[in-house]
Scaffold this motif. Structure first.
Motif, PDB file in Angstrom:
ATOM      1  N   ALA A 175       0.849  -1.196   0.000  1.00 56.67           N
ATOM      2  CA  ALA A 175       0.000   0.000   0.000  1.00 56.67           C
ATOM      3  C   ALA A 175       0.884   1.245   0.000  1.00 56.67           C
ATOM      4  O   ALA A 175       0.615   2.222  -0.719  1.00 56.67           O
ATOM      5  CB  ALA A 175      -0.929   0.004   1.208  1.00 56.67           C
ATOM      6  N   ALA A 176       1.960   1.192   0.776  1.00 60.89           N
ATOM      7  CA  ALA A 176       2.891   2.321   0.821  1.00 60.89           C
ATOM      8  C   ALA A 176       3.602   2.508  -0.512  1.00 60.89           C
ATOM      9  O   ALA A 176       3.784   3.643  -0.982  1.00 60.89           O
ATOM     10  CB  ALA A 176       3.911   2.109   1.941  1.00 60.89           C
ATOM     11  N   THR A 177       4.011   1.409  -1.154  1.00 61.78           N
ATOM     12  CA  THR A 177       4.729   1.538  -2.425  1.00 61.78           C
ATOM     13  C   THR A 177       3.812   2.045  -3.540  1.00 61.78           C
ATOM     14  O   THR A 177       4.254   2.802  -4.415  1.00 61.78           O
ATOM     15  CB  THR A 177       5.353   0.189  -2.836  1.00 61.78           C
ATOM     16  OG1 THR A 177       4.355  -0.843  -2.801  1.00 61.78           O
ATOM     17  CG2 THR A 177       6.487  -0.182  -1.896  1.00 61.78           C
ATOM     18  N   LYS A 178       2.530   1.654  -3.516  1.00 60.16           N
ATOM     19  CA  LYS A 178       1.593   2.196  -4.509  1.00 60.16           C
ATOM     20  C   LYS A 178       1.362   3.683  -4.270  1.00 60.16           C
ATOM     21  O   LYS A 178       1.261   4.471  -5.224  1.00 60.16           O
ATOM     22  CB  LYS A 178       0.261   1.434  -4.453  1.00 60.16           C
ATOM     23  CG  LYS A 178       0.280   0.086  -5.133  1.00 60.16           C
ATOM     24  CD  LYS A 178       0.398   0.196  -6.643  1.00 60.16           C
ATOM     25  CE  LYS A 178       0.320  -1.173  -7.299  1.00 60.16           C
ATOM     26  NZ  LYS A 178       0.481  -1.125  -8.781  1.00 60.16           N
ATOM     27  N   MET A 179       1.266   4.070  -2.997  1.00 59.98           N
ATOM     28  CA  MET A 179       1.128   5.490  -2.680  1.00 59.98           C
ATOM     29  C   MET A 179       2.322   6.276  -3.206  1.00 59.98           C
ATOM     30  O   MET A 179       2.156   7.349  -3.814  1.00 59.98           O
ATOM     31  CB  MET A 179       0.992   5.680  -1.171  1.00 59.98           C
ATOM     32  CG  MET A 179      -0.359   5.311  -0.597  1.00 59.98           C
ATOM     33  SD  MET A 179      -1.700   6.404  -1.114  1.00 59.98           S
ATOM     34  CE  MET A 179      -1.197   7.955  -0.359  1.00 59.98           C
ATOM     35  N   LEU A 180       3.522   5.746  -2.991  1.00 58.05           N
ATOM     36  CA  LEU A 180       4.730   6.426  -3.483  1.00 58.05           C
ATOM     37  C   LEU A 180       4.708   6.559  -4.994  1.00 58.05           C
ATOM     38  O   LEU A 180       5.068   7.613  -5.545  1.00 58.05           O
ATOM     39  CB  LEU A 180       5.975   5.651  -3.049  1.00 58.05           C
ATOM     40  CG  LEU A 180       6.372   5.767  -1.574  1.00 58.05           C
ATOM     41  CD1 LEU A 180       7.541   4.825  -1.274  1.00 58.05           C
ATOM     42  CD2 LEU A 180       6.751   7.202  -1.237  1.00 58.05           C
ATOM     43  N   THR A 181       4.266   5.498  -5.679  1.00 57.60           N
ATOM     44  CA  THR A 181       4.190   5.538  -7.141  1.00 57.60           C
ATOM     45  C   THR A 181       3.257   6.638  -7.618  1.00 57.60           C
ATOM     46  O   THR A 181       3.605   7.452  -8.489  1.00 57.60           O
ATOM     47  CB  THR A 181       3.705   4.182  -7.684  1.00 57.60           C
ATOM     48  OG1 THR A 181       4.608   3.148  -7.290  1.00 57.60           O
ATOM     49  CG2 THR A 181       3.615   4.217  -9.209  1.00 57.60           C
ATOM     50  N   GLY A 182       2.038   6.672  -7.050  1.00 57.11           N
ATOM     51  CA  GLY A 182       1.065   7.676  -7.462  1.00 57.11           C
ATOM     52  C   GLY A 182       1.502   9.084  -7.129  1.00 57.11           C
ATOM     53  O   GLY A 182       1.332  10.012  -7.933  1.00 57.11           O
ATOM     54  N   ILE A 183       2.078   9.282  -5.939  1.00 59.52           N
ATOM     55  CA  ILE A 183       2.531  10.616  -5.530  1.00 59.52           C
ATOM     56  C   ILE A 183       3.637  11.109  -6.453  1.00 59.52           C
ATOM     57  O   ILE A 183       3.625  12.264  -6.906  1.00 59.52           O
ATOM     58  CB  ILE A 183       3.018  10.577  -4.065  1.00 59.52           C
ATOM     59  CG1 ILE A 183       1.824  10.370  -3.126  1.00 59.52           C
ATOM     60  CG2 ILE A 183       3.752  11.857  -3.695  1.00 59.52           C
ATOM     61  CD1 ILE A 183       2.221  10.075  -1.696  1.00 59.52           C
ATOM     62  N   TRP A 184       4.591  10.231  -6.765  1.00 59.07           N
ATOM     63  CA  TRP A 184       5.713  10.631  -7.624  1.00 59.07           C
ATOM     64  C   TRP A 184       5.238  10.964  -9.041  1.00 59.07           C
ATOM     65  O   TRP A 184       5.639  11.981  -9.622  1.00 59.07           O
ATOM     66  CB  TRP A 184       6.751   9.517  -7.663  1.00 59.07           C
ATOM     67  CG  TRP A 184       7.987   9.857  -8.443  1.00 59.07           C
ATOM     68  CD1 TRP A 184       9.050  10.592  -8.028  1.00 59.07           C
ATOM     69  CD2 TRP A 184       8.280   9.463  -9.802  1.00 59.07           C
ATOM     70  NE1 TRP A 184       9.984  10.690  -9.021  1.00 59.07           N
ATOM     71  CE2 TRP A 184       9.540  10.007 -10.122  1.00 59.07           C
ATOM     72  CE3 TRP A 184       7.592   8.709 -10.759  1.00 59.07           C
ATOM     73  CZ2 TRP A 184      10.130   9.813 -11.368  1.00 59.07           C
ATOM     74  CZ3 TRP A 184       8.183   8.518 -11.999  1.00 59.07           C
ATOM     75  CH2 TRP A 184       9.440   9.064 -12.291  1.00 59.07           C
ATOM     76  N   ALA A 185       4.367  10.112  -9.591  1.00 56.40           N
ATOM     77  CA  ALA A 185       3.876  10.339 -10.948  1.00 56.40           C
ATOM     78  C   ALA A 185       3.039  11.613 -11.029  1.00 56.40           C
ATOM     79  O   ALA A 185       3.162  12.398 -11.990  1.00 56.40           O
ATOM     80  CB  ALA A 185       3.050   9.145 -11.411  1.00 56.40           C
ATOM     81  N   ALA A 186       2.191  11.848 -10.029  1.00 57.34           N
ATOM     82  CA  ALA A 186       1.360  13.051 -10.031  1.00 57.34           C
ATOM     83  C   ALA A 186       2.201  14.309  -9.819  1.00 57.34           C
ATOM     84  O   ALA A 186       1.919  15.364 -10.403  1.00 57.34           O
ATOM     85  CB  ALA A 186       0.285  12.945  -8.947  1.00 57.34           C
ATOM     86  N   LYS A 187       3.238  14.199  -9.014  1.00 55.37           N
ATOM     87  CA  LYS A 187       4.120  15.355  -8.810  1.00 55.37           C
ATOM     88  C   LYS A 187       4.812  15.740 -10.109  1.00 55.37           C
ATOM     89  O   LYS A 187       4.945  16.931 -10.423  1.00 55.37           O
ATOM     90  CB  LYS A 187       5.156  15.019  -7.736  1.00 55.37           C
ATOM     91  CG  LYS A 187       6.096  16.177  -7.410  1.00 55.37           C
ATOM     92  CD  LYS A 187       7.090  15.787  -6.319  1.00 55.37           C
ATOM     93  CE  LYS A 187       8.037  16.952  -6.016  1.00 55.37           C
ATOM     94  NZ  LYS A 187       9.025  16.590  -4.960  1.00 55.37           N
ATOM     95  N   ARG A 188       5.248  14.751 -10.893  1.00 60.85           N
ATOM     96  CA  ARG A 188       5.883  15.032 -12.185  1.00 60.85           C
ATOM     97  C   ARG A 188       4.918  15.710 -13.147  1.00 60.85           C
ATOM     98  O   ARG A 188       5.340  16.449 -14.042  1.00 60.85           O
ATOM     99  CB  ARG A 188       6.406  13.745 -12.820  1.00 60.85           C
ATOM    100  CG  ARG A 188       7.582  13.129 -12.088  1.00 60.85           C
ATOM    101  CD  ARG A 188       8.130  11.918 -12.820  1.00 60.85           C
ATOM    102  NE  ARG A 188       8.822  12.311 -14.046  1.00 60.85           N
ATOM    103  CZ  ARG A 188       8.420  12.007 -15.267  1.00 60.85           C
ATOM    104  NH1 ARG A 188       7.293  11.345 -15.452  1.00 60.85           N
ATOM    105  NH2 ARG A 188       9.110  12.375 -16.321  1.00 60.85           N
ATOM    106  N   ALA A 189       3.626  15.460 -12.965  1.00 56.15           N
ATOM    107  CA  ALA A 189       2.609  16.081 -13.822  1.00 56.15           C
ATOM    108  C   ALA A 189       2.181  17.448 -13.310  1.00 56.15           C
ATOM    109  O   ALA A 189       1.280  18.066 -13.892  1.00 56.15           O
ATOM    110  CB  ALA A 189       1.395  15.157 -13.927  1.00 56.15           C
ATOM    111  N   GLY A 190       2.806  17.929 -12.237  1.00 56.69           N
ATOM    112  CA  GLY A 190       2.496  19.252 -11.719  1.00 56.69           C
ATOM    113  C   GLY A 190       1.219  19.337 -10.930  1.00 56.69           C
ATOM    114  O   GLY A 190       0.602  20.411 -10.851  1.00 56.69           O
ATOM    115  N   ILE A 191       0.800  18.230 -10.322  1.00 60.31           N
ATOM    116  CA  ILE A 191      -0.462  18.201  -9.583  1.00 60.31           C
ATOM    117  C   ILE A 191      -0.200  18.549  -8.118  1.00 60.31           C
ATOM    118  O   ILE A 191       0.830  18.168  -7.553  1.00 60.31           O
ATOM    119  CB  ILE A 191      -1.112  16.806  -9.722  1.00 60.31           C
ATOM    120  CG1 ILE A 191      -1.502  16.586 -11.195  1.00 60.31           C
ATOM    121  CG2 ILE A 191      -2.339  16.666  -8.831  1.00 60.31           C
ATOM    122  CD1 ILE A 191      -1.912  15.178 -11.510  1.00 60.31           C
ATOM    123  N   ALA A 192      -1.127  19.255  -7.496  1.00 60.06           N
ATOM    124  CA  ALA A 192      -0.975  19.702  -6.113  1.00 60.06           C
ATOM    125  C   ALA A 192      -1.005  18.517  -5.149  1.00 60.06           C
ATOM    126  O   ALA A 192      -1.377  17.401  -5.515  1.00 60.06           O
ATOM    127  CB  ALA A 192      -2.072  20.700  -5.763  1.00 60.06           C
TER     128      ALA A 192
END
Length: 399
Positions: free
Chosen positions: A302-319
Motif C-alpha cells: 500500500a505504501a509503495t503504490k502510494m509512493l508511485t502515485g505521488i511521484w507520478a502526479a508530482k511530475r505532472a504538476g499536480i498539487a
C-alpha cells in the motif's frame, strides 16, 4: 440424487447467493470481490458446506470469466490511447513495477517457494485492480480530476506489462526450457505488436467485421471470436487472457461501446463464478498461518503504490491532495492478482499456501483500497491545516 440435479441445485444456490453478496457490497460501498472470495471459502474444501456437483462447470466458467474480464478491459482502450499512455507513463510504470513486484517476490523467496513462487507472488502484488480503481474514481466523482489521467496511464502500463508477463508465467508454469521460454515471449511480443499495428491502421475493419444491428448476432459474433482467439492464444502458449485483451484493443468506436454494453452482464456473472471457484479451491484453514505475512505485505505494498502515485502526479504538476488521491486509487488489488494465483495453483507448480496468501492479501487490499481512496483527501487536508497562531503574550506588567 441425480448428479445433474445436484449440480443445478448447487449452481442455482451459489448464483443466488452471489446476487445477495453483490447487493450487500453495493449497500456498504465496496467492491464485491472480497465477498465473492469469502463465499467460495465458505463452500469449498474445509468450509461449512462442501459443493462437489458444480466443480467442472465452475472451472470452465471461471476460465470464461477471466477471458471476459480481459476482453472488456481491452475494449476500454484504443490502440492510440495505449501507445500515448505508454509514452507518457513509462517512467512511472517502471517505478511501479520495481516497487511493487519486489515485495511479493522477496516474501516468496523468504518462505522458500523458489523462483516460480517469486515470479507469481511478484505479479500478485504488482498489478492494481483496474476494475476497482475505475469504480472508485467514478463513484467519488473524480473522473474530471487532474490526477485521473495519471492514474489511468499507470493502469494502462500495467495492463500492457501483463501482456508480456502472463505468457512468461505460462511458459514457466508449463516447465518449458529456456529456449522454449524465449520462443513463447517472442510469440507474445509479435502478437502484441501485430495486434497494435492492425488496431491502429485497420481497427475500423475489425469492428465492421463483427458489428451487427441485431443484438443476438452481435453477441454471438463478439463472444465466439473472443473464445476462438483466446483458444488459439492458449494453444500458442501466449495465454488465453492476453489473446482476449488484444482482441478488445482491436475493436474500437461504437462497436466497442456496444460490445461493452452487451457483454457486461455476462462478464459480471462469469467473473463472479471465477472468484467463487478460486475460493472453493482454497482451504480456509490454510489462511490463518499466512495472515500475518498477508498483513505485512498489504502495509508494505500500500505504501509503495502510494509512493508511485505521488511521484507520478508530482511530475505532472499536480498539487499535494491530488498526488495522494492518485496514490490511493492504485492501492486496491483484485481480479488480476487472483487470475495470476489461480493459474499458478492450477498448474501445481507452487504450494497451496500461495493460494491462501494471495486470497488473504487480495481480501485485505480490495477492502483497504476503496477506503483509502475515499478518506485520503480529508486526512491530507487535516494534516496540512496549520494550527491557529496562539495569542502573543508578554512578561512585562502593564504600565
Amino acid at each position: 440424487m441425480d448428479p445433474l440435479a445436484v449440480a443445478l441445485i448447487e449452481l442455482g444456490a451459489v448464483v443466488f447467493c452471489l446476487g445477495l453478496l453483490a447487493r450487500l457490497a453495493g449497500r456498504i460501498g465496496m467492491s464485491p470481490i472480497p465477498l465473492y472470495l469469502v463465499g467460495g471459502l465458505a463452500f469449498g474444501a474445509g468450509g461449512f458446506v462442501k459443493l462437489d456437483g458444480m466443480h467442472e462447470f465452475a472451472h470452465l466458467s471461471g476460465e470464461m470469466g477471466v477471458i471476459l474480464l480481459l476482453l472488456m478491459l481491452g475494449l476500454e482502450y484504443t490502440a492510440s490511447e495505449l501507445v500515448t499512455g505508454l509514452r507518457r507513463s513509462w517512467q512511472a510504470g517502471v517505478m511501479d513495477f520495481v516497487l511493487n513486484f519486489l515485495p511479493g517476490a522477496g516474501l516468496a523467496v523468504l518462505l522458500g517457494w523458489g523462483l516460480v513462487g517469486a515470479i507469481v507472488m511478484g505479479g500478485v502484488t504488482y498489478i492494481s485492480s483496474s476494475g476497482i480503481a475505475a469504480k472508485v474514481i467514478t463513484d467519488l466523482g473524480r473522473i474530471g480530476n487532474r490526477e485521473t489521467p495519471v492514474v489511468l496511464s499507470i493502469l494502462v502500463f500495467e495492463d500492457l506489462a501483463m501482456a508480456i508477463y502472463l505468457p512468461i508465467l505460462t511458459a514457466i508454469l508449463a516447465g518449458v526450457g529456456f529456449l522454449g521460454g524465449l520462443q513463447t515471449v517472442g510469440i507474445a511480443l509479435a502478437v502484441v505488436t501485430v495486434v497494435l499495428v492492425i488496431a491502429l491502421k485497420h481497427g475500423h475493419r475489425v469492428s465492421q467485421a463483427i458489428h451487427s444491428e441485431n443484438s443476438e448476432v452481435f453477441l454471438l459474433n463478439v463472444l465466439g471470436l473472443a473464445l476462438l482467439v483466446a483458444g488459439i492464444a492458449s494453444a500458442l502458449q501466449v495465454s488465453a487472457a492476453v489473446g482476449a485483451f488484444m482482441l478488445g484493443i482491436a475493436i474500437s468506436g461504437a462497436t466497442a461501446h456496444n460490445a461493452t454494453r452487451i457483454l457486461e452482464p455476462l462478464r459480471d456473472l462469469f467473473a463472479a463464478i471465477f472468484f467463487v471457484a478460486f475460493g472453493l479451491n482454497t482451504d480456509p484453514t490454510s489462511i490463518p498461518p499466512v495472515l500475518g505475512w498477508a498483513l505485512l505485505l498489504a502495509v508494505l505494498t500500500a505504501a509503495t503504490k502510494m509512493l508511485t502515485g505521488i511521484w507520478a502526479a508530482k511530475r505532472a504538476g499536480i498539487a499535494m491532495p491530488g498526488r495522494f488521491r492518485a496514490g490511493a486509487a492504485l492501492i486496491a488489488r483484485g481480479e488480476f492478482s487472483i487470475v495470476i494465483a489461480g493459474l499458478a495453483v492450477a498448474s501445481g507448480a507452487v504450494p497451496h499456501e500461495l493460494a491462501a496468501l494471495a486470497t488473504a492479501y487480495v481480501l485485505i487490499m480490495a477492502i483497504v483500497g476503496p477506503l483509502a481512496a475515499r478518506f485520503v483527501e480529508p486526512v491530507v487536508k487535516a494534516l496540512r491545516r496549520s494550527p491557529k497562531t496562539p495569542p502573543r503574550t508578554t512578561d512585562r506588567a502593564p504600565a
